[in-house]
Design an enzyme around this catalytic site. Structure first.
Site, short mmCIF file in Angstrom:
data_model
loop_
_atom_site.label_atom_id
_atom_site.label_comp_id
_atom_site.label_asym_id
_atom_site.label_seq_id
_atom_site.Cartn_x
_atom_site.Cartn_y
_atom_site.Cartn_z
CD GLU A 78 -2.98 1.11 2.26
OE1 GLU A 78 -3.25 0.01 2.80
OE2 GLU A 78 -3.54 2.17 2.55
CE LYS A 264 -6.46 -1.27 5.29
NZ LYS A 264 -5.52 -0.46 4.49
CG ASP A 280 0.15 -16.78 11.78
OD1 ASP A 280 -0.68 -16.06 11.21
OD2 ASP A 280 -0.09 -17.97 12.08
CG HIS A 379 -3.60 7.44 0.22
ND1 HIS A 379 -4.16 6.75 -0.81
CD2 HIS A 379 -3.17 6.53 1.11
CE1 HIS A 379 -4.10 5.47 -0.55
NE2 HIS A 379 -3.50 5.30 0.62
P1 NDP Z 1 7.85 -23.90 15.90
O1 NDP Z 1 7.06 -25.13 15.72
O2 NDP Z 1 8.86 -23.59 14.87
O3 NDP Z 1 8.51 -23.97 17.37
C1 NDP Z 1 9.45 -23.05 17.80
C2 NDP Z 1 10.84 -23.60 17.54
O4 NDP Z 1 11.80 -22.61 17.89
C3 NDP Z 1 11.10 -24.82 18.37
O5 NDP Z 1 11.65 -25.81 17.53
C4 NDP Z 1 12.17 -24.36 19.36
O6 NDP Z 1 13.15 -25.34 19.57
C5 NDP Z 1 12.83 -23.26 18.61
N1 NDP Z 1 13.50 -22.26 19.46
C6 NDP Z 1 14.79 -21.87 19.33
N2 NDP Z 1 15.10 -20.91 20.22
C7 NDP Z 1 13.99 -20.68 20.94
C8 NDP Z 1 13.66 -19.78 21.98
N3 NDP Z 1 14.56 -18.91 22.47
N4 NDP Z 1 12.40 -19.76 22.46
C9 NDP Z 1 11.46 -20.60 21.96
N5 NDP Z 1 11.72 -21.50 20.98
C10 NDP Z 1 12.95 -21.54 20.45
O7 NDP Z 1 6.92 -22.62 15.98
P2 NDP Z 1 5.81 -22.21 17.01
O8 NDP Z 1 5.48 -23.26 18.01
O9 NDP Z 1 6.24 -20.90 17.54
O10 NDP Z 1 4.53 -22.05 16.08
C11 NDP Z 1 4.48 -21.01 15.15
C12 NDP Z 1 3.95 -21.51 13.83
O11 NDP Z 1 2.70 -22.18 14.02
C13 NDP Z 1 3.69 -20.39 12.87
O12 NDP Z 1 4.20 -20.76 11.61
C14 NDP Z 1 2.16 -20.31 12.82
O13 NDP Z 1 1.72 -19.80 11.56
C15 NDP Z 1 1.76 -21.74 13.02
N6 NDP Z 1 0.43 -22.04 13.53
C16 NDP Z 1 -0.43 -21.07 14.00
C17 NDP Z 1 -1.67 -21.41 14.49
C18 NDP Z 1 -2.53 -20.32 15.05
O14 NDP Z 1 -2.08 -19.19 15.19
N7 NDP Z 1 -3.79 -20.58 15.39
C19 NDP Z 1 -2.15 -22.80 14.50
C20 NDP Z 1 -1.13 -23.74 14.07
C21 NDP Z 1 0.10 -23.36 13.58
P3 NDP Z 1 12.92 -26.56 20.60
O15 NDP Z 1 11.85 -27.39 19.99
O16 NDP Z 1 14.23 -27.23 20.64
O17 NDP Z 1 12.52 -25.97 21.91
#
Ligand code: NDP
Length: 430
Positions: A78, A264, A280, A379
């Protein structure tokens, strides 16, 4: 006088960023190629991939947040969003910049039991199981516990469609997901706890899913603006504009049609940073709009008040902001590393504060324009650029075509097309 950032070519901007030490030579090269995403990664992210959609990525300036100067990466299609955001931030910078604060940073996961005939008995059993629920939650995702996070507490609620119906009973886990957004982490924990509860409770589990209403991850940005700065040099006008900004916000709190557009405008800024950082945006959008409805009616997310004595407009924005700097697409999209670095976001909380400050700056710029010269003036200047490109003007023709369009009372595609033909005929004749 050196060219301003917005006057430079893309190449010059990249050189500037490298000279400032904000990007390395390797990053400069990657940026030059516009962050190509390999098929391997694209196929990893989504299903049935056939192409990639590109959005321009720009930078907003003038942000001083809690005393720190920050550059804001924004991805948007935009026109005028980034210019307006930088302008809003400049007005705020002139009065000391943004102050931010946040609550705890916890995500909520829900396990919902359906058709519960005796909710009091189920709630009693669940309370009795609380220590076991916490233990199973930790065991279901041990790495987040090792990182210092994991499930912090459990809460329960009972809801009914009407007094005659059976009840829903919900177990809510409040989970510290550290620097991730946490959807997958929370869902994995809920799977574990849900399976455990099914061995203890003879009730039907309907859902196990995180909530995007992240009201345990609220972030607030506040700011002041000198009313004189709102007027662009016209004495006495600043106070009037400030009063009109307050009135426009009051109106948005009364009228959902206005509140939706008010918010918005805020999301123009918030979404652009969320997208730029590979986060996300649907999750953030859903959470922010739900928060705007927390009082039972959908209202403005910002508040503006006027301190007449101090000739200062005071602004505040609070929204749920469970943003990530690790995990999800932030670990895959090539621009995410760059945008994180350029914005100097050292933690998810740091990035969240920047995003909320952006929403506030964006709202200030939009309201200031709306209650003074009107939104179309600024704009349309930028819209003219888009129109020129849409009708096929070349790089050399674009500035001449924009100048011609500005002389016309109406600026649209038909006018741009006619003026381009006119311009080309003039060039052929000369
Ligand atoms: P991930 O599944 O990628 O989990 C986070 C990863 O980051 C883990 O593997 C974790 O490692 C790693 N990690 C590294 N450093 C850190 C830190 N400092 N703190 C936390 N984690 C760390 O992502 P999320 O669980 O965050 O989920 C996000 C995704 O889910 C997005 O893509 C979203 O679009 C999607 N999603 C959204 C939904 C919704 O909003 N309703 C529903 C379903 C999916 P380790 O495992 O070793 O701890």
């Amino acid at each position: 006088m050196p060219k301003r950032f917005y006057e430079q070519t893309r190449q010059e901007r990249l050189v500037y960023l490298a000279e400032q030490g904000l990007i390395t030579a390797a990053e400069q090269e990657l940026l030059q190629k516009n962050f190509p995403l390999s098929d391997e990664y694209a196929n990893h992210l989504i299903e049935n991939q056939v192409a990639q959609v590109h959005l321009p990525l720009g930078l907003a300036f003038n942000f001083v947040i809690d005393g720190r100067a920050r550059i804001v990466p924004m991805a948007t299609e935009e026109p005028s969003v980034i210019a307006a955001c930088s302008f809003g931030a400049k007005l705020i910078q002139q009065a000391g910049g943004f102050q931010t604060k946040s609550t705890e940073r916890l995500m909520i996961g829900q396990i919902v039991f359906n058709d519960v005939g005796n909710p009091a008995k189920l709630l009693q059993t669940l309370a009795h199981e609380e220590q076991a629920i916490l233990r199973v939650a930790h065991e279901s995702y041990p790495s987040i516990v090792k990182r210092g996070g994991g499930t912090q507490s459990v809460q329960y609620k009972k809801q009914q469609m009407n007094p005659q119906s059976t009840s829903f009973v919900t177990v809510e886990l409040l989970i510290d997901v550290k620097d991730a957004m946490g959807a997958n982490i929370v869902n994995a924990i809920l799977e574990g706890v849900g399976a455990y509860l099914q061995t203890k409770v003879n009730e039907e589990v309907l859902l196990k899913i995180l909530s995007n209403y992240a009201d345990h991850s609220l972030v607030t940005a506040t700011c002041k603006v000198h009313t004189r700065d709102l007027a662009r040099g016209i004495a006495g006008e600043g106070n009037k504009i400030a009063r009109r900004i307050v009135a426009a916000t009051d109106y948005a709190n009364l009228d959902i049609y206005r509140a939706t557009t008010h918010n918005k405008g805020i999301m123009n800024g918030i979404d652009a940073v969320v997208l730029a950082t590979g986060n996300d945006f649907r999750a953030i959008e859903a959470g922010c709009h739900a928060y705007a409805s927390r009082k039972g009616t959908y209202q403005a997310l910002t508040q503006w008040t006027l301190n007449e004595e101090a000739e200062t407009l005071i602004g505040e924005l609070t929204v749920p902001m469970l943003i990530a700097i690790v995990g999800g697409a932030t670990s895959i999209l090539p621009q995410a590393t760059f945008t994180q670095k350029i914005s100097q976001s050292e933690s998810a909380s740091d990035l969240a504060k920047m995003i909320v400050a952006v929403g506030l700056a964006q709202n200030l710029a939009a309201l200031r324009a709306l209650v003074s010269e009107g939104i179309q003036k600024g704009h349309m200047n930028l819209q003219a650029k888009t129109l020129a490109a849409t009708v096929g003007a070349t790089d050399i023709e674009v500035p001449k075509l924009i100048a011609k369009m500005k002389e016309k009372p109406t600026m649209n595609q038909e006018v741009a097309q006619l003026l381009l033909q006119e311009l080309r005929m003039e060039n052929n004749q000369s």
